[in-house]
Write an enzyme that holds these catalytic residues in place. Structure first.
Site, mmCIF file in Angstrom:
data_model
loop_
_atom_site.group_PDB
_atom_site.id
_atom_site.type_symbol
_atom_site.label_atom_id
_atom_site.label_comp_id
_atom_site.label_asym_id
_atom_site.label_seq_id
_atom_site.Cartn_x
_atom_site.Cartn_y
_atom_site.Cartn_z
ATOM 1 N N LEU A 146 1.027 -1.258 -0.192
ATOM 2 C CA LEU A 146 -0.112 -0.054 -0.094
ATOM 3 C C LEU A 146 0.843 1.241 0.028
ATOM 4 O O LEU A 146 2.020 1.164 0.553
ATOM 5 C CB LEU A 146 -0.950 -0.047 1.216
ATOM 6 C CG LEU A 146 -1.983 -1.175 1.231
ATOM 7 C CD1 LEU A 146 -2.808 -0.887 2.673
ATOM 8 C CD2 LEU A 146 -2.901 -1.115 0.270
ATOM 9 N N ASP A 147 0.511 2.390 -0.688
ATOM 10 C CA ASP A 147 1.263 3.567 -0.716
ATOM 11 C C ASP A 147 1.305 4.112 0.737
ATOM 12 O O ASP A 147 0.637 3.508 1.737
ATOM 13 C CB ASP A 147 0.293 4.595 -1.532
ATOM 14 C CG ASP A 147 0.655 4.562 -2.775
ATOM 15 O OD1 ASP A 147 1.218 3.846 -3.357
ATOM 16 O OD2 ASP A 147 -0.143 5.023 -3.694
ATOM 17 N N MET A 148 2.559 4.542 0.973
ATOM 18 C CA MET A 148 2.580 5.035 2.651
ATOM 19 C C MET A 148 1.651 5.965 3.197
ATOM 20 O O MET A 148 1.155 5.584 4.329
ATOM 21 C CB MET A 148 4.053 6.149 2.584
ATOM 22 C CG MET A 148 4.319 6.413 4.010
ATOM 23 S SD MET A 148 5.758 7.407 3.860
ATOM 24 C CE MET A 148 5.409 8.845 3.445
#
Length: 401
Positions: free
Chosen positions: A239-241
């Site tokens: 997942l994106d940060m």
């Protein structure tokens, strides 16, 4: 550590733990701890201290101690009604003592902040001994000293029993440690067995380590602190940060391969909740866009029908409403359920901004700065890599939608 115990002829029974850390200069530091009290002592030189002040702990125990002991004795000729009343009163006093004791505990988190049981658990009464195991003692001590935990191991010492074998290593317990370790490490564990780990990643945390020491803190590193026997590369998706939500990791190579194949073959079902900055008039649809990284402005993506990779996303509008932005201004917003059919970089952020015409709230790459990114991986469905059973997990976001 085991050799020291054997040399000293230790007859104590319980769990011991060791935590390998690094200080700010990169020097290795090893911390040691025991569960509960060791031969009647909570504090022992060379071991992590308890998570409370020992004198205050003893004082809290003494408040109801005499009355509890009196109520534990069975009077001659006691009737059934009298016994029930006596046991009820004894239980009330025991619970009062436990609540008072648990009010004394303090835990140091990964970011140096301190928590109490009230901060991390909604349970009215925690299991006896919660917070006394080796793992929370070690991690709290490490973070309070500004150390970076690398690897944690706990082993059982003493006489064998139905669950534990002497000198064998075990992960932190589910009955007690699972209630508090996620708060200490900043990682909420949703599910765990011998093959997989499912977590709820918070916004602002990397999924895997980035380049440089300042980017080592991530879901993988925090998971491996708790489970040192986990394979070196346990992540099968990311997942994106700035995106929060459900992630699955593998403990072993076979599980990793099986899960990875499911993701590659689009057999994993994922659903995301997003709040978009603006009004989306359509009710639902499918977005098909080809995009790639902008080489001059990484990690931003740009549309490219020639060299871009196809990203397919199904979506459904949930509601249009009015929210207040970070500056207190009212703005129209649209809540959307995204179901990505592919797994491209920034796929949902690009779909929102470039196809639906409204960037996700907080998306400073494709929209405007406005607090955290309101994007959450709510739903995850896949087949268990060992049992073949369908696994379904859901977790609501920590923002309104």
């Amino acid at each position: 550590m085991m050799a020291d115990l054997e040399r000293d002829g230790c007859a104590w029974t319980g769990m011991f733990g060791a935590l390998v850390c690094q200080d700010q200069d990169g020097k290795e530091v090893v911390l040691r701890a025991f569960s509960g009290s060791y031969e009647g002592s909570w504090n022992r030189e060379g071991f992590a201290p308890p998570l409370f002040d020992e004198e205050k702990y003893k004082a809290a125990v003494l408040i109801n101690d005499k009355e509890i002991h009196r109520l534990s004795q069975v009077p001659i000729g006691e009737s059934g009604e009298e016994k029930a009343a006596r046991n009820k009163r004894r239980l009330e006093l025991c619970n009062q003592t436990l609540k008072q004791i648990y009010s004394l505990y303090r835990f140091c988190r990964f970011d140096g902040s301190w928590l109490t049981f009230k901060d991390i658990s909604r349970q009215k009464l925690l299991p006896t001994g919660t917070g006394d195991c080796s793992a929370p003692k070690l991690l709290s001590q490490a973070f309070s000293l500004g150390l970076r935990p690398i690897s944690l191991a706990e082993f059982y010492w003493g006489k064998p029993n139905s669950r534990l074998v002497p000198k064998n290593f075990y992960p932190p317990c589910d009955e007690k440690c699972a209630l508090i370790l996620p708060a200490i490490l900043g990682l909420e564990i949703i599910y765990r067995d011998q093959n997989i780990l499912v977590v709820n990643k918070p916004s602002g945390l990397l999924s895997v380590p980035g380049r440089g020491p300042e980017k080592r803190d991530c879901v993988v590193s925090r998971a491996k602190r708790l489970f040192p026997n986990m394979i070196e590369q346990p992540s099968v998706h990311r997942l994106d940060m700035d995106t929060s939500g459900l992630m699955v990791l593998a403990f072993d190579e076979a599980s990793h391969r099986a899960l990875n194949a499911q993701f590659e073959n689009r057999q994993v079902k994922k659903k995301y909740i997003a709040v978009l900055d603006g009004v989306v008039k359509e009710e639902s649809g499918r977005v098909e866009l080809k995009h790639r990284v902008d080489l001059e402005n990484r990690p931003r993506q740009i549309l490219d029908d020639l060299y871009g990779r196809l990203a397919i996303t199904d979506w459904k509008r949930l509601r249009v409403w009015t929210r207040r932005d970070e500056m207190g201004n009212e703005r129209k917003a649209t809540s959307v359920l995204f179901e990505p059919q592919t797994g491209r970089t920034h796929q949902l952020r690009v779909a929102a901004a470039m196809a639906l015409g409204a960037a996700i709230v907080g998306d400073n790459l494709y929209g405007r700065e406005d607090g955290r990114l309101l994007l959450h991986a709510k739903y995850l469905r896949f087949v268990h890599p060992a049992s073949g059973k369908e696994m379904v997990f859901e977790r609501e976001p920590d923002f309104s939608y």
